[in-house]
Design an enzyme around this catalytic site. Structure first.
Site, PDB file in Angstrom:
ATOM      1  CB  CYS A 105       1.261   3.768  -1.058  1.00 32.92           C
ATOM      2  SG  CYS A 105       0.265   2.293  -1.339  1.00 32.92           S
ATOM      3  CB  CYS A 239       4.850  -8.812  -1.063  1.00 37.69           C
ATOM      4  SG  CYS A 239       4.639  -9.689  -2.609  1.00 37.69           S
ATOM      5  CB  SER A 240       5.029  -4.045   1.433  1.00 38.48           C
ATOM      6  OG  SER A 240       3.964  -3.925   0.501  1.00 38.48           O
ATOM      7  CG  HIS A 366       2.836  -0.450   2.835  1.00 34.92           C
ATOM      8  ND1 HIS A 366       2.787   0.923   3.050  1.00 34.92           N
ATOM      9  CD2 HIS A 366       2.567  -0.608   1.499  1.00 34.92           C
ATOM     10  CE1 HIS A 366       2.499   1.544   1.921  1.00 34.92           C
ATOM     11  NE2 HIS A 366       2.350   0.642   0.962  1.00 34.92           N
TER      12      HIS A 366
HETATM   13  N1  CAA Z   1       1.253 -22.353  -3.238  1.00 35.20           N
HETATM   14  C1  CAA Z   1       0.607 -21.694  -4.221  1.00 35.20           C
HETATM   15  N2  CAA Z   1      -0.117 -20.587  -4.007  1.00 35.20           N
HETATM   16  C2  CAA Z   1      -0.219 -20.151  -2.751  1.00 35.20           C
HETATM   17  C3  CAA Z   1       0.394 -20.784  -1.666  1.00 35.20           C
HETATM   18  C4  CAA Z   1       1.153 -21.947  -1.944  1.00 35.20           C
HETATM   19  N3  CAA Z   1       1.813 -22.623  -0.986  1.00 35.20           N
HETATM   20  N4  CAA Z   1       0.136 -20.114  -0.543  1.00 35.20           N
HETATM   21  C5  CAA Z   1      -0.612 -19.066  -0.908  1.00 35.20           C
HETATM   22  N5  CAA Z   1      -0.822 -19.109  -2.239  1.00 35.20           N
HETATM   23  C6  CAA Z   1      -1.570 -18.159  -3.046  1.00 35.20           C
HETATM   24  C7  CAA Z   1      -3.029 -18.306  -2.880  1.00 35.20           C
HETATM   25  O1  CAA Z   1      -3.617 -18.221  -4.162  1.00 35.20           O
HETATM   26  C8  CAA Z   1      -3.450 -17.095  -2.074  1.00 35.20           C
HETATM   27  O2  CAA Z   1      -4.620 -16.474  -2.517  1.00 35.20           O
HETATM   28  P1  CAA Z   1      -6.079 -17.083  -2.146  1.00 35.20           P
HETATM   29  O3  CAA Z   1      -5.986 -17.621  -0.734  1.00 35.20           O
HETATM   30  O4  CAA Z   1      -7.000 -15.911  -2.231  1.00 35.20           O
HETATM   31  O5  CAA Z   1      -6.311 -18.085  -3.185  1.00 35.20           O
HETATM   32  C9  CAA Z   1      -2.356 -16.094  -2.343  1.00 35.20           C
HETATM   33  O6  CAA Z   1      -1.177 -16.851  -2.671  1.00 35.20           O
HETATM   34  C10 CAA Z   1      -2.032 -15.257  -1.109  1.00 35.20           C
HETATM   35  O7  CAA Z   1      -1.864 -16.138  -0.038  1.00 35.20           O
HETATM   36  P2  CAA Z   1      -2.251 -15.704   1.442  1.00 35.20           P
HETATM   37  O8  CAA Z   1      -3.578 -14.993   1.448  1.00 35.20           O
HETATM   38  O9  CAA Z   1      -2.052 -16.859   2.376  1.00 35.20           O
HETATM   39  O10 CAA Z   1      -1.076 -14.697   1.635  1.00 35.20           O
HETATM   40  P3  CAA Z   1      -0.611 -13.864   2.858  1.00 35.20           P
HETATM   41  O11 CAA Z   1      -1.737 -13.566   3.787  1.00 35.20           O
HETATM   42  O12 CAA Z   1       0.591 -14.514   3.419  1.00 35.20           O
HETATM   43  O13 CAA Z   1      -0.219 -12.543   2.084  1.00 35.20           O
HETATM   44  C11 CAA Z   1       0.673 -11.424   0.165  1.00 35.20           C
HETATM   45  C12 CAA Z   1       0.885 -12.521   1.226  1.00 35.20           C
HETATM   46  C13 CAA Z   1      -0.450 -11.825  -0.756  1.00 35.20           C
HETATM   47  C14 CAA Z   1       1.966 -11.258  -0.580  1.00 35.20           C
HETATM   48  C15 CAA Z   1       0.279 -10.114   0.910  1.00 35.20           C
HETATM   49  O14 CAA Z   1       1.194  -9.843   1.929  1.00 35.20           O
HETATM   50  C16 CAA Z   1       0.201  -8.934  -0.056  1.00 35.20           C
HETATM   51  O15 CAA Z   1      -0.762  -8.798  -0.792  1.00 35.20           O
HETATM   52  N6  CAA Z   1       1.218  -8.024  -0.024  1.00 35.20           N
HETATM   53  C17 CAA Z   1       1.267  -6.853  -0.911  1.00 35.20           C
HETATM   54  C18 CAA Z   1       0.423  -5.728  -0.363  1.00 35.20           C
HETATM   55  C19 CAA Z   1       0.352  -4.601  -1.361  1.00 35.20           C
HETATM   56  O16 CAA Z   1       0.240  -4.813  -2.545  1.00 35.20           O
HETATM   57  N7  CAA Z   1       0.427  -3.359  -0.839  1.00 35.20           N
HETATM   58  C20 CAA Z   1       0.467  -2.176  -1.718  1.00 35.20           C
HETATM   59  C21 CAA Z   1       1.849  -2.002  -2.246  1.00 35.20           C
HETATM   60  S1  CAA Z   1       1.880  -0.935  -3.637  1.00 35.20           S
HETATM   61  C22 CAA Z   1       2.197   0.600  -3.013  1.00 35.20           C
HETATM   62  O17 CAA Z   1       2.758   0.742  -1.953  1.00 35.20           O
HETATM   63  C23 CAA Z   1       1.739   1.769  -3.842  1.00 35.20           C
HETATM   64  C24 CAA Z   1       0.278   2.079  -3.863  1.00 35.20           C
HETATM   65  O18 CAA Z   1      -0.099   3.273  -3.980  1.00 35.20           O
HETATM   66  C25 CAA Z   1      -0.733   1.005  -3.820  1.00 35.20           C
END
Ligand code: CAA
Length: 418
Positions: A105, A239-240, A366
């Protein structure tokens, strides 16, 4: 690094950052689903580079070297060799040396430092771009791709969502050590969304988040980790974003500015940068960002400035706790004070030290390789009074950026003066 030749940010361009919840982003619940595609990695990169020429009036033929920050083009888009891809953006670039920089990142931050280094080595006009597309797979599969920034052998399996889990681990340790609360940290989230709501380029420009929603888990703000020990320490709003987008900027020496016919008073100056790299997979303290602190100390010493002089900061808020830790590493508050600083409102647009004025990684978005480049342009635009609805009332004269790769393994901090 102390600069022995002066370097100026001439200007540049940021594409809209888009992904799920952005009105223009096509996914299965969007009315345009099946009718049009989202922009590709090449389209984002090209738009940023061409935009940088349009916005500055610089002739592409003036660029003597270019860098492209990108982490995972090979996985998300089956595309590597992005230096050569960038040169396709304009005929005037054909033949110009371009390279890709990769440090997870922090890839974008290192694209900027490489472009600064080229000026230190004797060139006069350079370009730094950054781009990432991450929405070609589901967030869960993408989390496995992003896990390449960890020490794969020992850290990948902490959770399917490796990085969210690693920062949930930091959040747990941080709260336990200092008694910081989720509500204090939720102020970071609320600020991020409020700023993004005023920023037309932000991924989350149309999404409102209240303090109540961000402070506690709910059906609409789930704790989504499977790791039982860490699950309660991370919600979706902490989360980002998984964003697509790109940014590009042009740097010049004093001689370069003369050649371009651009006045130094229209630019911001790079005072210095600090760059530190820690050993992968060997974090010694989850409650502080020691690699970033080292980079920040180098930056302040070489720039000859103190944290108290800083009027705007763009920091790597990949998760809410990361912003709290970043404000400590940059010396805006004491160890353990990051939650309080945010809850007091000190980091808002009207606060003592505005942080992530366009929404940060949490709500501006991000697109990993673009982030470090975008940070520099954001600080430069604030210092020149060009941030429109999210402009700080009195444009600051000193700004800093802090871009981080992995779990505080690569850090790049930069200081600027208007
Ligand atoms: N109840 C329970 N669980 C739920 C739920 C609910 N109501 N809604 C969603 N979930 C769960 C599900 O298990 C889902 O996964 P699956 O569909 O695969 O089973 C999981 O949460 C994610 O849900 P979505 O796919 O609907 O989520 P989203 O599209 O809204 O994304 C997020 C949300 C997962 C937080 C996503 O924004 C994310 O991954 N953000 C972080 C990104 C990241 O990590 N970037 C790197 C940062 S680290 C850095 O910067 C340094 C480096 O060098 C890497």
């Amino acid at each position: 690094m102390k600069l022995h030749r002066r370097v100026f940010v001439v200007g540049g361009h940021v594409t809209p950052f888009i992904g799920k919840s952005h009105p223009d982003f096509v996914w299965k619940r969007h009315p345009d689903f099946g009718k049009r595609e989202n922009p590709t990695l090449e389209q984002h990169l090209t738009a940023a580079i061409r935009g940088a020429f349009d916005d500055t009036g610089v002739d592409p033929a003036a660029i003597q070297r270019g860098t492209v920050g990108n982490f995972l083009g090979s996985l998300f888009s089956n595309q590597a060799h992005l230096g050569s891809m960038a040169v396709r953006a304009h005929e005037g670039l054909y033949g110009t040396p371009f390279v890709r920089t990769e440090a997870a990142c922090a890839s974008g931050g290192l694209a900027v430092t490489a472009a600064i280094d080229a000026i230190q080595a004797g060139l006069d006009v350079t370009l730094a771009a950054g781009a990432e597309v991450q929405t070609t797979v589901s967030p869960r599969e993408g989390a496995g791709f992003l896990a390449r920034a960890s020490h794969w052998e020992t850290e990948r399996d902490i959770d399917d969502f490796t990085f969210p889990a690693m920062f949930a681990r930091r959040n747990k340790a941080y709260k336990e050590r200092w008694g910081v609360t989720e509500e204090q940290l939720a102020h970071i989230v609320v600020k991020a969304y409020a700023n993004a709501n005023r920023n037309p380029l932000a991924h989350m420009k149309a999404v409102k988040v209240s303090l109540e929603h961000a402070s506690a888990p709910s059906d609409t703000n789930p704790q989504f980790l499977r790791n039982e020990e860490l699950r309660e320490h991370l919600k979706v709003t902490d989360c980002s974003q998984v964003s697509d987008g790109a940014a590009a900027l042009i740097l010049a020496s004093e001689e370069g500015l003369t050649r371009l016919g651009i006045s130094a008073s229209d630019c911001v100056e790079v005072l210095a940068y600090g760059h530190s790299t820690g050993p992968l997979g060997m974090v010694d303290d989850y409650t502080s960002l020691n690699t970033t602190s080292r980079a920040a100390r180098e930056m302040y010493a070489d720039a000859g400035i103190t944290p108290g002089e800083v009027g705007v900061a763009e920091v790597h808020d990949c998760f809410h706790v990361t912003e709290a830790l970043m404000t400590e590493a940059l010396g805006f508050t004491d160890a353990g004070g990051g939650g309080r600083l945010a809850a007091e409102g000190a980091t808002t647009l009207e606060g003592r030290i505005p942080v992530n004025t366009g929404g940060g990684l949490i709500a501006f978005g991000h697109p990993v390789g673009a982030t470090g480049v975008k940070q520099v342009l954001e600080v430069a635009r604030q210092m020149k009074g060009r941030c429109g609805d999210y402009q700080i009332a009195t444009p600051p004269t000193v700004g800093v950026t802090a871009n981080m790769g992995g779990d505080d393994r690569t850090s790049v901090c930069m200081a600027f003066r208007a």
